[in-house]
Design an enzyme around this catalytic site. Structure first.
Site, PDB file in Angstrom:
ATOM      1  N   GLU A  34       0.837  -1.325   0.007  1.00  0.00           N
ATOM      2  CA  GLU A  34      -0.093  -0.096   0.047  1.00  0.00           C
ATOM      3  C   GLU A  34       0.863   1.165   0.155  1.00  0.00           C
ATOM      4  OE1 GLU A  34      -3.474   1.135  -0.240  1.00  0.00           O
ATOM      5  OE2 GLU A  34      -2.300   3.089  -0.289  1.00  0.00           O
ATOM      6  N   GLY A  37       0.518   5.178   3.092  1.00  0.00           N
ATOM      7  CA  GLY A  37       1.281   5.040   4.267  1.00  0.00           C
ATOM      8  C   GLY A  37       0.060   4.701   5.321  1.00  0.00           C
ATOM      9  N   LEU A  39      -3.606   1.819   5.850  1.00  0.00           N
ATOM     10  CA  LEU A  39      -4.279   0.942   5.124  1.00  0.00           C
ATOM     11  C   LEU A  39      -5.927   1.304   4.959  1.00  0.00           C
ATOM     12  CD1 LEU A  39      -2.607  -2.282   6.566  1.00  0.00           C
ATOM     13  CD2 LEU A  39      -2.795  -1.719   4.167  1.00  0.00           C
ATOM     14  N   CYS A  43     -11.632   4.109   0.879  1.00  0.00           N
ATOM     15  CA  CYS A  43     -12.973   4.052   1.624  1.00  0.00           C
ATOM     16  C   CYS A  43     -12.715   4.778   3.200  1.00  0.00           C
ATOM     17  CB  CYS A  43     -13.197   2.546   1.581  1.00  0.00           C
ATOM     18  SG  CYS A  43     -14.643   2.395   2.813  1.00  0.00           S
ATOM     19  N   GLY A 115       3.701  -0.297  -5.650  1.00  0.00           N
ATOM     20  CA  GLY A 115       4.204  -1.181  -6.340  1.00  0.00           C
ATOM     21  C   GLY A 115       4.128  -1.116  -7.684  1.00  0.00           C
ATOM     22  N   SER A 146      -9.368   3.815  -7.496  1.00  0.00           N
ATOM     23  CA  SER A 146      -9.657   4.707  -8.523  1.00  0.00           C
ATOM     24  C   SER A 146      -9.369   6.069  -7.858  1.00  0.00           C
ATOM     25  CB  SER A 146     -11.259   4.737  -8.688  1.00  0.00           C
ATOM     26  OG  SER A 146     -12.042   5.009  -7.541  1.00  0.00           O
ATOM     27  N   LEU A 320     -17.920   0.647  -5.365  1.00  0.00           N
ATOM     28  CA  LEU A 320     -18.533   0.489  -4.036  1.00  0.00           C
ATOM     29  C   LEU A 320     -17.556  -0.241  -3.400  1.00  0.00           C
ATOM     30  CD1 LEU A 320     -22.536  -0.013  -4.835  1.00  0.00           C
ATOM     31  CD2 LEU A 320     -21.120   2.244  -3.952  1.00  0.00           C
ATOM     32  N   HIS A 445     -42.328  -5.106  16.283  1.00  0.00           N
ATOM     33  CA  HIS A 445     -43.255  -4.087  16.395  1.00  0.00           C
ATOM     34  C   HIS A 445     -42.916  -3.069  17.649  1.00  0.00           C
ATOM     35  CE1 HIS A 445     -46.603  -1.079  16.085  1.00  0.00           C
ATOM     36  NE2 HIS A 445     -46.723  -1.251  17.460  1.00  0.00           N
TER      37      HIS A 445
END
Ligand code: FAD
Ligand code: NAD
Length: 466
Positions: A34, A37, A39, A43, A115, A146, A320, A445
């Protein structure tokens, strides 16, 4: 000798880190690379989590201001934006550190760096001091996510012309904010800043917001957001954005060619995201991409090279986090010789505004286009006792079922906790349930979920409370 792994995942977002954990669970010696820096990918760092934190905090701020209408007198309510931002950052730090702990717990080797492919089985990792490490990989999974896109000749400065990343970090509440694009990001971040006091104008290219969503929900959604004070300018095209000493001027033209300028202090450009294949060296090893720069994969997430796979935002499908995660698990299981798969017909989409909007399966428009005969069941939260009890009764549940077999084909919700309620329908759809199955299931309920049951009853025109 360089380190050798059975599987190497490039990218530590929800697709990548989940894939790495599942690979390790299945007994493969796995590494995850990654570059940011920390993880958790887009997201956790600059996407789902900080935006949901700000949506929640801004909603609390707006609710507290209106409590006196409900008989709860509070003193002067003031916004402390730096403190609010700190609270958001705390949520991000706790969660990203949590992912690091999970990788360690599952014995995944975590490489901090960028990478790129040296060959189809060798990866170069360049760290922030430019030091290179080369590792060997039997299988490689690309999960590089993205990036936001802008409009031609308009560059993000993340202060005045911002992407979602800048919109999550503004130092003060803009007086006036123009949001270009009425999709997920524009409406979530537009809601945040509107609740905190900005005058928000959404400029949308199409004649409706949230393209792809069931039209009836989209119309109701816009009506509710308008009541909350957000202003919409549909069928408007942005021609240019010019910065000045006060902020920026967004120049637009409508469908008839009428020009309109919007002066504002901040412009959020939220017109979509593009797959990120930057710097991977895909051309050198010959991994194929499509016309939208997405990595081409088979149903088993394999690229045209037999040991290289791709998942998440960097391939086709909805951008997503849960879609990326499910693909991460499926590809890991495939690599380990199992039969992982993702059911793209049951991926929910949720917009975390107030009220929430949630959707799964086919929309009415899609069913019409495919000439599938369907029945509709609808139930308004106005007739749901829990929603009325807490005075949060905007919106409705809509279930679409096959005319002949009654199988649930889709569901579209706008209303309180819609993002949680959609899970019940997801399970029903995975099991091939009919609307009658939902209608005959006992729901507690008073709960919001009774609106789902009543909508299912209404498919057969036998709702009790409407
Ligand atoms: P990413 O999360 O983008 O992770 C890819 C990672 O790869 C990144 O951390 C990147 O630094 C790293 N990387 C890239 N290239 C390299 C390289 N060469 N070497 C090493 N590392 C590399 N989705 C939802 O489902 N729910 C939401 O509520 C939601 N809210 C969002 C809010 C915002 C503001 C944004 C921008 C997005 C939101 N999304 C949401 C979308 C979600 O964030 C993405 O769909 C998801 O993160 C995709 O996961 P991924 O693992 O494919 O990619
Ligand atoms: P989006 O695709 O959701 O919305 C983009 C909007 O911009 C559309 O309404 C589109 O018609 C409009 N548009 C495109 N070009 C335009 C132009 N030139 N002028 C005016 N309007 C224009 O994209 P987004 O809001 O940038 O979000 C990107 C992706 O991130 C989403 O598609 C979603 O996959 C993900 N996301 C998800 C969540 C969530 O799950 N709650 C939240 C945020 C982001």
């Amino acid at each position: 000798m360089s380190d050798k792994f059975q599987a190497v995942v490039i990218g530590g977002g929800p697709g990548g880190y989940v894939c790495a954990i599942r690979l390790a669970q299945l007994g493969l010696n796995t590494a995850c690379i990654e570059s940011r820096g920390s993880l958790g990918g887009t997201c956790l760092n600059i996407g789902c989590i900080p935006s949901k934190s700000l949506l929640n905090l801004s909603e609390e701020f707006s609710k507290v201001k209106n409590l006196s209408n409900k008989g709860i007198e509070v003193g002067d309510v003031k916004l402390n934006l730096p403190k609010m931002m700190k609270s958001k950052e705390k949520a991000v730090t706790v969660l990203t550190k949590g992912v690091e702990f999970l990788l360690k717990k599952n014995k995944v080797t975590y490489f901090k760096g960028t990478g790129s492919f040296k060959s189809k089985k060798e990866i170069i990792i360049r760290d922030d001091k430019n030091k290179e490490t080369i590792i060997q990989a039997e299988k490689v999974i690309i999960a590089t996510g993205s990036l936001p896109v802008s409009l031609p000749k308009i560059d993000f400065d993340e202060k005045i012309i911002v992407s979602s990343t800048g919109a999550l970090n503004l130092e003060k509440v803009p007086q006036k904010m123009v949001v270009v694009g009425g999709g997920y990001i524009g409406l979530e971040m537009g809601s945040v800043w509107s609740r905190l006091g900005a005058e928000v104008h959404v400029v949308e290219f199409l004649d409706h917001i949230t393209p792809g969503m069931d039209k009836e929900i989209s119309q109701e959604f816009m009506k509710i957001l308008k009541k909350q004070g957000i202003k919409f300018h549909l069928q408007h095209k942005v021609e240019k954005v010019t910065k000045n000493e006060l902020g920026a001027v967004v120049s637009t033209s409508d469908k008839d060619g009428n020009k309109k300028d919007f002066e504002c202090d901040v412009v959020l450009i939220s017109v979509g995201r593009k797959p990120n294949t930057n710097g991977l060296n895909l051309e050198k090893i010959g991994v194929k991409i499509d016309e939208k720069n997405r990595i081409k994969t088979s149903k088993a997430f394999q690229t045209n090279l037999d040991n290289i796979y791709a998942i998440g935002d960097v391939i086709s499908g909805p951008m997503l986090a849960h879609k990326a995660e499910d693909e991460g698990i499926a590809v890991a299981e495939n690599i380990a010789g199992q039969s992982g798969h993702v059911n793209y017909d049951t991926i929910p989409g949720v917009i975390y505004t107030t009220p929430e909007v949630a959707s799964i399966g086919k929309t009415e428009e899609q069913l019409k286009e495919k000439n599938i005969q369907y029945k509709i069941g609808k139930f308004s939260f106005m007739a749901n006792s829990r929603a009325k009890a807490i005075d949060d009764a905007e919106g409705f549940v809509k279930i679409l079922a096959d005319e002949k077999t009654d199988k649930v084909l889709g569901a579209h919700l706008i209303g309180p906790h819609a993002g949680e309620l959609i899970a019940e329908i997801g399970i029903a759809m995975e099991f091939g349930a009919s609307s009658e199955d939902i209608a005959r299931t006992c729901h507690a309920h008073p709960t919001f979920s009774e609106a789902v049951k009543e909508a299912a009853l209404s498919v057969d025109k036998r709702a009790i409370h409407s």
